[in-house]
Design a protein around this motif. Structure first.
Motif, PDB file in Angstrom:
ATOM      1  N   GLY A 133      -1.463  -3.351  -6.358  1.00 54.46           N
ATOM      2  CA  GLY A 133      -2.112  -2.304  -5.559  1.00 54.46           C
ATOM      3  C   GLY A 133      -1.303  -1.022  -5.472  1.00 54.46           C
ATOM      4  O   GLY A 133      -0.477  -0.708  -6.331  1.00 54.46           O
ATOM      5  N   ASP A 134      -1.555  -0.292  -4.406  1.00 51.78           N
ATOM      6  CA  ASP A 134      -1.013   1.065  -4.263  1.00 51.78           C
ATOM      7  C   ASP A 134       0.512   1.133  -4.247  1.00 51.78           C
ATOM      8  O   ASP A 134       1.084   2.192  -4.489  1.00 51.78           O
TER       9      ASP A 134
ATOM     10  N   GLY B 257       0.795  -1.235   0.000  1.00 49.40           N
ATOM     11  CA  GLY B 257       0.000   0.000   0.000  1.00 49.40           C
ATOM     12  C   GLY B 257       0.827   1.284   0.000  1.00 49.40           C
ATOM     13  O   GLY B 257       1.932   1.343  -0.516  1.00 49.40           O
ATOM     14  N   LEU B 258       0.254   2.312   0.626  1.00 53.33           N
ATOM     15  CA  LEU B 258       0.869   3.644   0.683  1.00 53.33           C
ATOM     16  C   LEU B 258       1.209   3.992   2.118  1.00 53.33           C
ATOM     17  O   LEU B 258       0.616   3.439   3.048  1.00 53.33           O
TER      18      LEU B 258
ATOM     19  N   ALA C 159      -6.215  -1.884  -7.689  1.00 55.60           N
ATOM     20  CA  ALA C 159      -5.590  -2.896  -6.813  1.00 55.60           C
ATOM     21  C   ALA C 159      -6.310  -4.235  -6.946  1.00 55.60           C
ATOM     22  O   ALA C 159      -5.681  -5.298  -7.048  1.00 55.60           O
TER      23      ALA C 159
HETATM   24  C1  LIG Z   1     -10.067   7.510   2.970  1.00 59.71           C
HETATM   25  C2  LIG Z   1      -9.816   6.747   1.692  1.00 59.71           C
HETATM   26  C3  LIG Z   1     -10.821   6.683   0.743  1.00 59.71           C
HETATM   27  C4  LIG Z   1     -10.617   5.969  -0.435  1.00 59.71           C
HETATM   28  N1  LIG Z   1     -11.612   5.945  -1.363  1.00 59.71           N
HETATM   29  C5  LIG Z   1     -11.418   5.266  -2.522  1.00 59.71           C
HETATM   30  C6  LIG Z   1     -12.444   5.189  -3.507  1.00 59.71           C
HETATM   31  O1  LIG Z   1     -13.543   5.728  -3.307  1.00 59.71           O
HETATM   32  N2  LIG Z   1     -12.190   4.528  -4.648  1.00 59.71           N
HETATM   33  C7  LIG Z   1     -10.994   3.896  -4.892  1.00 59.71           C
HETATM   34  O2  LIG Z   1     -10.806   3.281  -5.946  1.00 59.71           O
HETATM   35  N3  LIG Z   1     -10.000   3.919  -3.965  1.00 59.71           N
HETATM   36  C8  LIG Z   1     -10.184   4.590  -2.796  1.00 59.71           C
HETATM   37  N4  LIG Z   1      -9.183   4.633  -1.858  1.00 59.71           N
HETATM   38  C9  LIG Z   1      -7.915   3.943  -2.156  1.00 59.71           C
HETATM   39  C10 LIG Z   1      -8.005   2.461  -1.810  1.00 59.71           C
HETATM   40  O3  LIG Z   1      -8.375   2.328  -0.461  1.00 59.71           O
HETATM   41  C11 LIG Z   1      -6.649   1.820  -2.052  1.00 59.71           C
HETATM   42  O4  LIG Z   1      -6.321   1.983  -3.406  1.00 59.71           O
HETATM   43  C12 LIG Z   1      -6.641   0.335  -1.723  1.00 59.71           C
HETATM   44  O5  LIG Z   1      -6.919   0.106  -0.376  1.00 59.71           O
HETATM   45  C13 LIG Z   1      -5.256  -0.230  -2.055  1.00 59.71           C
HETATM   46  O6  LIG Z   1      -5.169  -1.555  -1.609  1.00 59.71           O
HETATM   47  P1  LIG Z   1      -3.749  -2.167  -1.247  1.00 59.71           P
HETATM   48  O7  LIG Z   1      -4.020  -3.587  -0.858  1.00 59.71           O
HETATM   49  O8  LIG Z   1      -2.791  -1.902  -2.349  1.00 59.71           O
HETATM   50  O9  LIG Z   1      -3.219  -1.322  -0.015  1.00 59.71           O
HETATM   51  P2  LIG Z   1      -3.840  -1.148   1.480  1.00 59.71           P
HETATM   52  O10 LIG Z   1      -5.316  -1.355   1.467  1.00 59.71           O
HETATM   53  O11 LIG Z   1      -3.295   0.158   1.944  1.00 59.71           O
HETATM   54  O12 LIG Z   1      -3.164  -2.339   2.263  1.00 59.71           O
HETATM   55  C14 LIG Z   1      -1.758  -2.399   2.482  1.00 59.71           C
HETATM   56  C15 LIG Z   1      -1.509  -3.167   3.757  1.00 59.71           C
HETATM   57  O13 LIG Z   1      -0.169  -3.604   3.819  1.00 59.71           O
HETATM   58  C16 LIG Z   1       0.293  -3.458   5.158  1.00 59.71           C
HETATM   59  N5  LIG Z   1       1.763  -3.425   5.164  1.00 59.71           N
HETATM   60  C17 LIG Z   1       2.591  -2.453   4.712  1.00 59.71           C
HETATM   61  N6  LIG Z   1       3.870  -2.799   4.880  1.00 59.71           N
HETATM   62  C18 LIG Z   1       3.867  -4.036   5.468  1.00 59.71           C
HETATM   63  C19 LIG Z   1       4.884  -4.924   5.909  1.00 59.71           C
HETATM   64  N7  LIG Z   1       6.197  -4.622   5.804  1.00 59.71           N
HETATM   65  N8  LIG Z   1       4.517  -6.094   6.463  1.00 59.71           N
HETATM   66  C20 LIG Z   1       3.192  -6.420   6.580  1.00 59.71           C
HETATM   67  N9  LIG Z   1       2.172  -5.611   6.180  1.00 59.71           N
HETATM   68  C21 LIG Z   1       2.518  -4.436   5.628  1.00 59.71           C
HETATM   69  C22 LIG Z   1      -0.347  -2.151   5.581  1.00 59.71           C
HETATM   70  O14 LIG Z   1      -0.333  -2.040   6.989  1.00 59.71           O
HETATM   71  C23 LIG Z   1      -1.753  -2.307   5.009  1.00 59.71           C
HETATM   72  O15 LIG Z   1      -2.593  -2.988   5.868  1.00 59.71           O
HETATM   73  C24 LIG Z   1      -9.367   5.322  -0.670  1.00 59.71           C
HETATM   74  C25 LIG Z   1      -8.350   5.390   0.294  1.00 59.71           C
HETATM   75  C26 LIG Z   1      -8.576   6.095   1.462  1.00 59.71           C
HETATM   76  C27 LIG Z   1      -7.457   6.166   2.469  1.00 59.71           C
END
Ligand SMILES: Cc1cc2nc3c(=O)[nH]c(=O)nc-3n(C[C@H](O)[C@H](O)[C@H](O)COP(=O)(O)OP(=O)(O)OC[C@H]3O[C@@H](n4cnc5c(N)ncnc54)[C@H](O)[C@@H]3O)c2cc1C
Length: 361
Positions: free
Chosen positions: A196-197, A27-28, A218
């Motif tokens: 993902g992000d 993620g971010l 993602a």
């Molecule tokens: C308030 C908000 C509103 C949003 N609204 C929208 C929307 O309306 N539409 C849309 O398309 N997108 C939206 N987004 C974006 C969307 O939430 C993200 O694009 C999506 O969650 C990305 O998924 P991900 O699995 O890549 O990352 P995340 O959901 O951020 O998950 C990453 C995970 O990895 C974990 N992690 C990081 N490093 C490590 C490590 N070294 N070891 C173990 N775990 C680790 C983190 O703790 C986290 O839990 C929104 C985001 C926010 C914050």
């Protein structure tokens, strides 16, 4: 720790777990201003559900009345609505004059009007210099546009790809700073995937790697990686930059590229902005949609769109997302056989009007 050479990860506890394939989905991480007091209690960022729960708990437990939001991106605008719905005095501090650059000045300022009409104080030119604890227990936010008292501060100034785990080994990053991947979602190590992000993707209009941290992207990327790890053969074709959000009753959306991005990519482009009702004007509940359409000079190929307005705005931008994906031009768009009935649109929809106006301009 990611140990690619030995195909294993090491947890903080010291436990080691071997793998045949690994997926980085980290993620971010939220950006925090590098100023004094940014770590004081009552100052939050919002990246995930736990952050949202912590903010809600803090509001309840500390009888919060005043909130300052630092930043003016889509999360900041969405959170205005959440805080105002709770009846909190909400101030948004933004370091520049006009937020949401990709929407263009007119649409961005319309959204500023929308939040102001709902009681949010929007303060431009308010670069943060420091935070300090107030004597009574609140926080004092010092900015280029004055000082603001607050019981809770939300920092929403953007986020960067969390590449911490990737950087414990030699997983390559792209130019954007996110993890570089191919269309199968593989990093430079074929058995290490990223989704993902935290990773880049391919922008189908700009024809180059791009970082678009959104949930639907993602989701699709993760399915592609999963299929490939499971022995299948799947590809992710990339994105065209579609997004949407809501500010109180106003819908906001965009897709493709802006005139400025077209210019930077040496794509000759022209834009028109039109305003039209989402339903026939005489129909009850008719609301305006403002739409900017960007197309390539000469060919008329549709390159981008952005829109702000009433109900159905996002649906119009999704039509344009489909048009961009299918490489349609303004002529095809002007004649597109969209479904029509007065509760949903005018006989000549805002999308048709934008295409016709682009041709005339
Ligand atoms: C308030 C908000 C509103 C949003 N609204 C929208 C929307 O309306 N539409 C849309 O398309 N997108 C939206 N987004 C974006 C969307 O939430 C993200 O694009 C999506 O969650 C990305 O998924 P991900 O699995 O890549 O990352 P995340 O959901 O951020 O998950 C990453 C995970 O990895 C974990 N992690 C990081 N490093 C490590 C490590 N070294 N070891 C173990 N775990 C680790 C983190 O703790 C986290 O839990 C929104 C985001 C926010 C914050």
């Amino acid at each position: 720790l990611l140990d690619v050479d030995n195909s294993r990860v090491e947890l903080e506890t010291g436990e080691r777990i071997g793998f045949d394939a690994a997926v980085l989905a980290t993620g971010l991480k939220a950006r925090i201003p590098e100023v004094e007091g940014a770590d004081l209690p009552g100052i939050f960022t919002l990246r995930n559900l736990s952050d949202a729960i912590s903010i809600k708990q803090y509001i309840r437990q500390n009888a919060v009345r005043r909130v300052v939001i630092v930043g003016a991106g889509f999360i900041a605008f969405e959170m205005c609505e959440a805080f105002r719905t709770l009846g909190l005095h909400t101030t948004m501090l933004y370091r520049k004059q006009v937020p949401l650059k990709r929407l263009g000045e007119t649409f961005a300022l319309k959204l500023v009007d929308v939040i102001r009409a709902r009681g949010v104080r929007f303060v431009p030119g308010a670069d943060i210099s420091c935070f300090e604890q107030e004597a009574g227990g609140g926080l004092r936010v010092h900015s280029g546009a004055g000082e603001y008292g607050s019981d809770l501060v939300l920092i929403a100034i953007g986020a960067a790809p969390d590449t911490g785990l990737a950087e414990t080994t030699d997983v390559a990053l792209g130019q954007s700073g996110a993890i570089a991947v191919n269309e199968r979602m593989q990093t430079n190590h074929p058995f290490v995937y990223a989704v993902g992000d935290c990773c880049e993707t391919f922008h189908r209009v700009l024809r180059k790697p791009f970082h678009l941290p959104l949930g639907d992207v993602a989701n699709k990327q993760a399915r592609v990686a999963g299929a490939n790890i499971g022995g299948g053969s799947a590809s992710f074709p990339g994105v065209i930059g579609s997004f949407c959000f809501k500010v109180f009753d106003t819908e906001v959306a965009g897709t493709g590229i802006t005139e400025q991005e077209a210019g930077e990519a040496d794509l000759p482009a022209r834009a028109v902005t039109v305003r039209a009702p989402n339903r026939p004007q005489e129909y009850p509940g008719s609301e305006e949609i403002g739409l900017t359409l960007v197309a390539e000079k000469g060919s008329g190929r549709i390159l981008g769109a952005r829109a702000v307005g009433g109900r159905g705005t996002v649906a119009r931008v999704n039509i344009l997302a489909a048009a961009i994906t299918a490489n349609l031009d303004v002529e095809q768009l002007a004649q597109m056989d969209l479904a029509y009935a007065p509760p949903f649109s005018a006989a000549r929809d805002v999308v048709h009007i934008a295409a016709s106006e682009w041709k005339k301009a």
